[in-house]
Design an enzyme around this catalytic site. Structure first.
Site, mmCIF file in Angstrom:
data_model
loop_
_atom_site.group_PDB
_atom_site.id
_atom_site.type_symbol
_atom_site.label_atom_id
_atom_site.label_comp_id
_atom_site.label_asym_id
_atom_site.label_seq_id
_atom_site.Cartn_x
_atom_site.Cartn_y
_atom_site.Cartn_z
ATOM 1 N N ASP A 131 -21.194 -19.176 -9.642
ATOM 2 C CA ASP A 131 -21.198 -17.615 -9.843
ATOM 3 C C ASP A 131 -22.736 -17.458 -10.498
ATOM 4 O O ASP A 131 -23.287 -18.238 -10.997
ATOM 5 C CB ASP A 131 -20.552 -17.270 -10.658
ATOM 6 C CG ASP A 131 -19.130 -17.146 -10.088
ATOM 7 O OD1 ASP A 131 -19.155 -16.889 -8.740
ATOM 8 O OD2 ASP A 131 -18.106 -17.123 -10.963
ATOM 9 N N ASP A 184 -18.043 -13.076 -3.363
ATOM 10 C CA ASP A 184 -17.268 -12.187 -4.295
ATOM 11 C C ASP A 184 -17.445 -10.709 -3.734
ATOM 12 O O ASP A 184 -16.621 -9.889 -3.763
ATOM 13 C CB ASP A 184 -17.324 -12.398 -5.562
ATOM 14 C CG ASP A 184 -16.991 -13.753 -6.094
ATOM 15 O OD1 ASP A 184 -16.137 -14.492 -5.581
ATOM 16 O OD2 ASP A 184 -17.525 -14.054 -7.364
#
Length: 171
Positions: free
Chosen positions: A123, A141
């Site tokens: 991330d 995402d």
């Protein structure tokens, strides 16, 4: 008689491939240029911040010892296969639904690759307002969330189309 693949929703799989390439490329760039925990401001309220997610969304189950890696991998595979079947059964003309499914597939496969290759999801997008930071996320995402929003939007649009078609057939 079999229908040509390009007349099905599978025609939209190019979008999943684009999401997968952009997602994996951006994650590789982060891995090559950032140390874990390093932050680089981009704009006010937006940083690049390298984080590892061993769980699911918002690090759900991240501290459970590793079994969740395989559970989330299985869920991603099941969702991708289910959406591929739905796309195959769908007409290529259903743009919103097929785009949504392709975005979700691309995002699911991007995070699946990370989970299987690294053991965690990379991330790096850190959105914040003042001292409040949203959970760090990635391109996969984002694609999954946009795809899910399009599924909901299509649900609002589609009933009106069906009502018009039904009304036209009554005449």
């Amino acid at each position: 008689m079999r229908k040509p693949l390009l007349s099905t929703g599978l025609r939209w799989l190019w979008l999943a491939i684009v999401v997968l390439i952009v997602d994996l490329g951006s994650k590789q760039w982060i891995l090559s240029h950032f140390m874990l925990g390093e932050t680089q401001p981009l704009f006010p309220s937006l940083n690049l911040h390298y984080a590892r997610n061993y769980g699911a969304a918002f690090s759900f189950l991240a501290d459970r010892g590793g079994w969740q890696r395989w559970m989330f991998a299985g869920i991603a595979i099941a969702i991708a296969l289910s959406l591929l079947v739905m796309m195959f059964r769908s007409s290529a003309q259903k743009r919103i639904a097929n785009s949504a499914y392709a975005l979700i597939i691309g995002g699911a496969l991007g995070n699946l690759f990370d989970r299987m290759w690294h053991g965690f999801v990379v991330d790096f997008i850190d959105f914040y307002v003042g001292d409040w930071h949203f959970a760090t996320f990635n391109i996969a995402d984002t694609a999954i969330c946009v795809g899910a929003a399009l599924v909901v939007l299509e649900g609002f649009i589609s009933p009106a189309d069906k009502d018009k078609a039904t009304a036209g057939n009554k005449g």
